[in-house]
Design a protein around this motif. Structure first.
Motif, PDB file in Angstrom:
ATOM      1  N   THR A 225       0.925  -1.077  -0.101  1.00  0.00           N
ATOM      2  CA  THR A 225      -0.050  -0.118   0.093  1.00  0.00           C
ATOM      3  C   THR A 225       0.865   1.344   0.048  1.00  0.00           C
ATOM      4  O   THR A 225       0.781   2.213  -0.670  1.00  0.00           O
ATOM      5  N   ALA A 226       1.966   1.005   0.872  1.00  0.00           N
ATOM      6  CA  ALA A 226       2.686   2.344   1.050  1.00  0.00           C
ATOM      7  C   ALA A 226       3.446   2.924  -0.359  1.00  0.00           C
ATOM      8  O   ALA A 226       3.532   4.208  -0.639  1.00  0.00           O
ATOM      9  N   ILE A 227       3.898   2.054  -1.187  1.00  0.00           N
ATOM     10  CA  ILE A 227       4.676   2.475  -2.434  1.00  0.00           C
ATOM     11  C   ILE A 227       3.548   2.914  -3.404  1.00  0.00           C
ATOM     12  O   ILE A 227       4.074   3.846  -4.173  1.00  0.00           O
ATOM     13  N   CYS A 228       2.265   2.849  -3.126  1.00  0.00           N
ATOM     14  CA  CYS A 228       1.401   3.531  -4.185  1.00  0.00           C
ATOM     15  C   CYS A 228       1.065   4.751  -3.411  1.00  0.00           C
ATOM     16  O   CYS A 228       0.714   5.641  -4.228  1.00  0.00           O
ATOM     17  N   PHE A 229       1.025   4.990  -2.139  1.00  0.00           N
ATOM     18  CA  PHE A 229       0.557   6.283  -1.443  1.00  0.00           C
ATOM     19  C   PHE A 229       1.878   7.112  -1.430  1.00  0.00           C
ATOM     20  O   PHE A 229       1.577   8.520  -1.273  1.00  0.00           O
ATOM     21  N   GLY A 230       2.908   6.767  -1.626  1.00  0.00           N
ATOM     22  CA  GLY A 230       4.142   7.672  -1.593  1.00  0.00           C
ATOM     23  C   GLY A 230       4.381   8.245  -0.498  1.00  0.00           C
ATOM     24  O   GLY A 230       5.119   9.512  -0.480  1.00  0.00           O
ATOM     25  N   GLY A 231       4.328   7.743   0.878  1.00  0.00           N
ATOM     26  CA  GLY A 231       4.624   8.546   1.934  1.00  0.00           C
ATOM     27  C   GLY A 231       5.925   8.264   2.443  1.00  0.00           C
ATOM     28  O   GLY A 231       6.215   8.239   3.860  1.00  0.00           O
ATOM     29  N   SER A 232       7.022   8.352   1.773  1.00  0.00           N
ATOM     30  CA  SER A 232       8.311   7.936   2.184  1.00  0.00           C
ATOM     31  C   SER A 232       9.058   9.361   2.874  1.00  0.00           C
ATOM     32  O   SER A 232       8.458  10.304   2.677  1.00  0.00           O
ATOM     33  N   LEU A 233      10.215   9.108   3.345  1.00  0.00           N
ATOM     34  CA  LEU A 233      10.659  10.246   4.338  1.00  0.00           C
ATOM     35  C   LEU A 233      12.074  10.443   3.415  1.00  0.00           C
ATOM     36  O   LEU A 233      12.752   9.502   3.053  1.00  0.00           O
ATOM     37  N   SER A 234      12.600  11.459   3.352  1.00  0.00           N
ATOM     38  CA  SER A 234      13.927  11.874   2.747  1.00  0.00           C
ATOM     39  C   SER A 234      14.853  11.276   3.604  1.00  0.00           C
ATOM     40  O   SER A 234      14.783  11.340   4.725  1.00  0.00           O
ATOM     41  N   ASP A 235      15.953  10.883   2.850  1.00  0.00           N
ATOM     42  CA  ASP A 235      17.005  10.397   3.666  1.00  0.00           C
ATOM     43  C   ASP A 235      17.744  11.401   4.836  1.00  0.00           C
ATOM     44  O   ASP A 235      18.170  10.802   5.684  1.00  0.00           O
ATOM     45  N   TYR A 236      17.832  12.413   4.383  1.00  0.00           N
ATOM     46  CA  TYR A 236      18.290  13.417   5.398  1.00  0.00           C
ATOM     47  C   TYR A 236      17.641  13.390   6.671  1.00  0.00           C
ATOM     48  O   TYR A 236      18.170  13.571   7.751  1.00  0.00           O
ATOM     49  N   THR A 237      16.324  13.503   6.831  1.00  0.00           N
ATOM     50  CA  THR A 237      15.379  13.745   7.743  1.00  0.00           C
ATOM     51  C   THR A 237      15.613  12.157   8.470  1.00  0.00           C
ATOM     52  O   THR A 237      15.502  12.182   9.794  1.00  0.00           O
ATOM     53  N   VAL A 238      15.617  11.114   7.725  1.00  0.00           N
ATOM     54  CA  VAL A 238      15.763   9.845   8.287  1.00  0.00           C
ATOM     55  C   VAL A 238      17.253   9.830   9.059  1.00  0.00           C
ATOM     56  O   VAL A 238      17.262   9.191  10.203  1.00  0.00           O
ATOM     57  N   TRP A 239      18.193  10.556   8.574  1.00  0.00           N
ATOM     58  CA  TRP A 239      19.514  10.283   9.370  1.00  0.00           C
ATOM     59  C   TRP A 239      19.283  11.218  10.575  1.00  0.00           C
ATOM     60  O   TRP A 239      19.921  10.697  11.546  1.00  0.00           O
ATOM     61  N   LEU A 240      18.513  12.537  10.473  1.00  0.00           N
ATOM     62  CA  LEU A 240      18.303  13.140  11.495  1.00  0.00           C
ATOM     63  C   LEU A 240      17.502  12.423  12.745  1.00  0.00           C
ATOM     64  O   LEU A 240      17.751  12.437  13.922  1.00  0.00           O
ATOM     65  N   LEU A 241      16.503  11.716  12.387  1.00  0.00           N
ATOM     66  CA  LEU A 241      15.874  10.991  13.153  1.00  0.00           C
ATOM     67  C   LEU A 241      16.507   9.946  13.774  1.00  0.00           C
ATOM     68  O   LEU A 241      16.375   9.673  15.168  1.00  0.00           O
ATOM     69  N   GLU A 242      17.269   9.236  13.197  1.00  0.00           N
ATOM     70  CA  GLU A 242      18.269   8.061  13.699  1.00  0.00           C
ATOM     71  C   GLU A 242      19.150   8.769  14.887  1.00  0.00           C
ATOM     72  O   GLU A 242      19.411   8.129  15.853  1.00  0.00           O
ATOM     73  N   ARG A 243      19.628   9.842  14.657  1.00  0.00           N
ATOM     74  CA  ARG A 243      20.502  10.695  15.666  1.00  0.00           C
ATOM     75  C   ARG A 243      19.545  11.021  16.817  1.00  0.00           C
ATOM     76  O   ARG A 243      20.116  10.776  17.889  1.00  0.00           O
ATOM     77  N   SER A 244      18.347  11.242  16.701  1.00  0.00           N
ATOM     78  CA  SER A 244      17.576  12.111  17.713  1.00  0.00           C
ATOM     79  C   SER A 244      17.143  10.684  18.650  1.00  0.00           C
ATOM     80  O   SER A 244      17.194  10.746  19.983  1.00  0.00           O
ATOM     81  N   VAL A 245      17.080   9.704  18.031  1.00  0.00           N
ATOM     82  CA  VAL A 245      16.489   8.343  18.852  1.00  0.00           C
ATOM     83  C   VAL A 245      17.562   8.050  19.885  1.00  0.00           C
ATOM     84  O   VAL A 245      17.006   7.221  20.689  1.00  0.00           O
ATOM     85  N   LYS A 246      18.713   8.442  19.448  1.00  0.00           N
ATOM     86  CA  LYS A 246      19.821   7.656  20.408  1.00  0.00           C
ATOM     87  C   LYS A 246      19.550   8.392  21.885  1.00  0.00           C
ATOM     88  O   LYS A 246      20.125   7.742  22.739  1.00  0.00           O
ATOM     89  N   THR A 247      18.997   9.568  21.993  1.00  0.00           N
ATOM     90  CA  THR A 247      18.784  10.046  23.332  1.00  0.00           C
ATOM     91  C   THR A 247      17.497  10.025  23.754  1.00  0.00           C
ATOM     92  O   THR A 247      16.966  10.381  24.781  1.00  0.00           O
TER      93      THR A 247
END
Length: 389
Positions: A225-247
């Motif tokens: 379903t997701a590949i049809c709706f196109g709700g993916s996240l940019s890799d830069y924001t993914v990287w920021l989120l991974e950094r944030s989750v650490k704390t």
């Protein structure tokens, strides 16, 4: 010998970290490409297919935190929610929603589902019997949110999961308010876990993202379903989120502590009528929350006395920000009737118990003495401006 599971802060810090094989850096490298090779590769990668290196790595961290087999990262919480709902529902199906929901989810239900021939019911309360009362033969999904937004109601996750399992119904939860630090619904039998990762996972009020976590079998369905709706996240924001989750574990613990202190202070404040926080023994869901949560969360709501103008109170705050969203390291307050639940009609808000005087309070990591001082000076100034001449 079975290897013992890693601690939560260890998972936050290490699981899903990409190895910098070239330079041996401690942080995950960032892969910004939107175009990858398709010949002689094991995986054909494309951002909209949720399988870039950074997307895949962060998904592993999210699954580990929620104790599920798999997870996916989305562009927003509503992208995750709407994609998950439309994955498991089709024309002729029925879904049960609990009474109190985030306003965006409520709006999606009442404005979109009927277009697709999907019917829905809202419970009258939060007991398992309230859910059972509205289940129909064509019910395919039960959707809960606990603690709920904005009144912090508590739903019995084990009870709902048992009810659904007996009838072959899928269960889904918005776990945003709790975060996986305070609650892991998969351990209580819930099938699909959703998050606005904008909130506690991001934690710094600077990104927008969502998460779906569940079994690999269910995630495979969500993916199509997701590949049809196109709700993916940019890799830069993914990287920021991974950094944030650490704390996240450290931040949420501090926010839990602040919320408990502030709920106690507000409960004893003569200018406050009601306080909604599951950590208070007076909260009707306190015992249930203790049984299914490891912390009571960093969110609370309260109602000021009728003689205090809420809009003026907001204007006099100096430290606490009257700002939308929640769960940042800075404390914020909102009026749900003007923000998170503004899309609901006044009648529907009244049914849920959301009054114009209600204030939702997201605790940050400041010293509580400073927060108390800010509230008291704001109340004092507001009262002085509204005293009759």
């Amino acid at each position: 010998m079975t290897k013992s599971p890693k601690g939560t802060n260890t998972v936050c810090t290490h699981v899903g970290t990409l190895e910098d094989k070239e330079y041996k850096g401690a942080a995950s490298p960032l892969y910004m490409s939107s175009s990858y090779a398709f010949e002689d590769v094991d995986v054909k990668r494309y951002p909209r297919y949720f399988n870039t290196p950074n997307q895949e790595a962060l998904s592993k961290k999210m699954a580990a935190l929620e104790h599920t087999e798999a997870a996916m990262i989305f562009g927003s919480g509503m992208a995750a929610i709407s994609t998950a709902l439309m994955t498991f529902l089709q024309a002729g199906d029925h879904i049960v929603f609990q009474q109190t929901l985030y306003g965006g989810t409520y709006n999606f239900a009442v404005t979109q589902l009927e277009k697709y021939g999907i019917s829905y019911s809202f419970t009258d309360g939060w007991e398992v019997s309230d859910f059972e009362a509205v289940v129909k033969p064509n019910t395919k999904l039960i959707y809960v949110e606990t603690p709920s937004n904005p009144l912090l109601t508590i739903t019995d996750l084990r009870g709902v999961a048992e009810l659904a399992s007996k009838q072959g119904i899928l269960t889904m939860i918005d776990n945003t308010f709790a975060s996986p630090i305070n609650q892991t619904p998969a351990d209580l039998g819930i099938d699909v876990i959703l998050h606005s990762a904008t909130k506690y996972m991001g934690g710094h009020s600077d990104i927008c993202a969502g998460v779906v976590a569940c079994s690999q079998e269910n995630l495979d369905k969500v993916f199509h379903t997701a590949i049809c709706f196109g709700g993916s996240l940019s890799d830069y924001t993914v990287w920021l989120l991974e950094r944030s989750v650490k704390t996240m574990g450290l931040r949420v613990k501090a926010q839990n502590d602040n919320a408990m202190k502030m709920a106690t202070y507000l409960k004893n404040n003569q200018d406050v009528e009601n306080v909604y926080y599951p950590g208070l023994e007076s909260h009707p869901g306190h015992d249930l929350a203790k049984s299914q949560m490891t912390g009571f969360g960093g969110m609370l709501s309260f109602e000021l006395s009728p003689d205090i103008d809420v809009s003026l109170f907001f204007k006099h705050l100096e430290l606490i920000k009257p700002s939308m969203s929640l769960a940042g390291v800075e404390s914020t307050m909102i009026s749900p009737t003007k923000t998170s639940h503004a899309l609901m009609s006044p009648e529907d808000r009244q049914k849920q118990g959301i009054k114009d005087s209600l204030i939702r309070f997201s605790l940050g990591i400041e010293e509580t003495e400073d927060l108390v001082h800010d509230i008291e000076q704001a109340i004092s100034k507001t009262k002085s401006m509204t005293v009759p001449a």
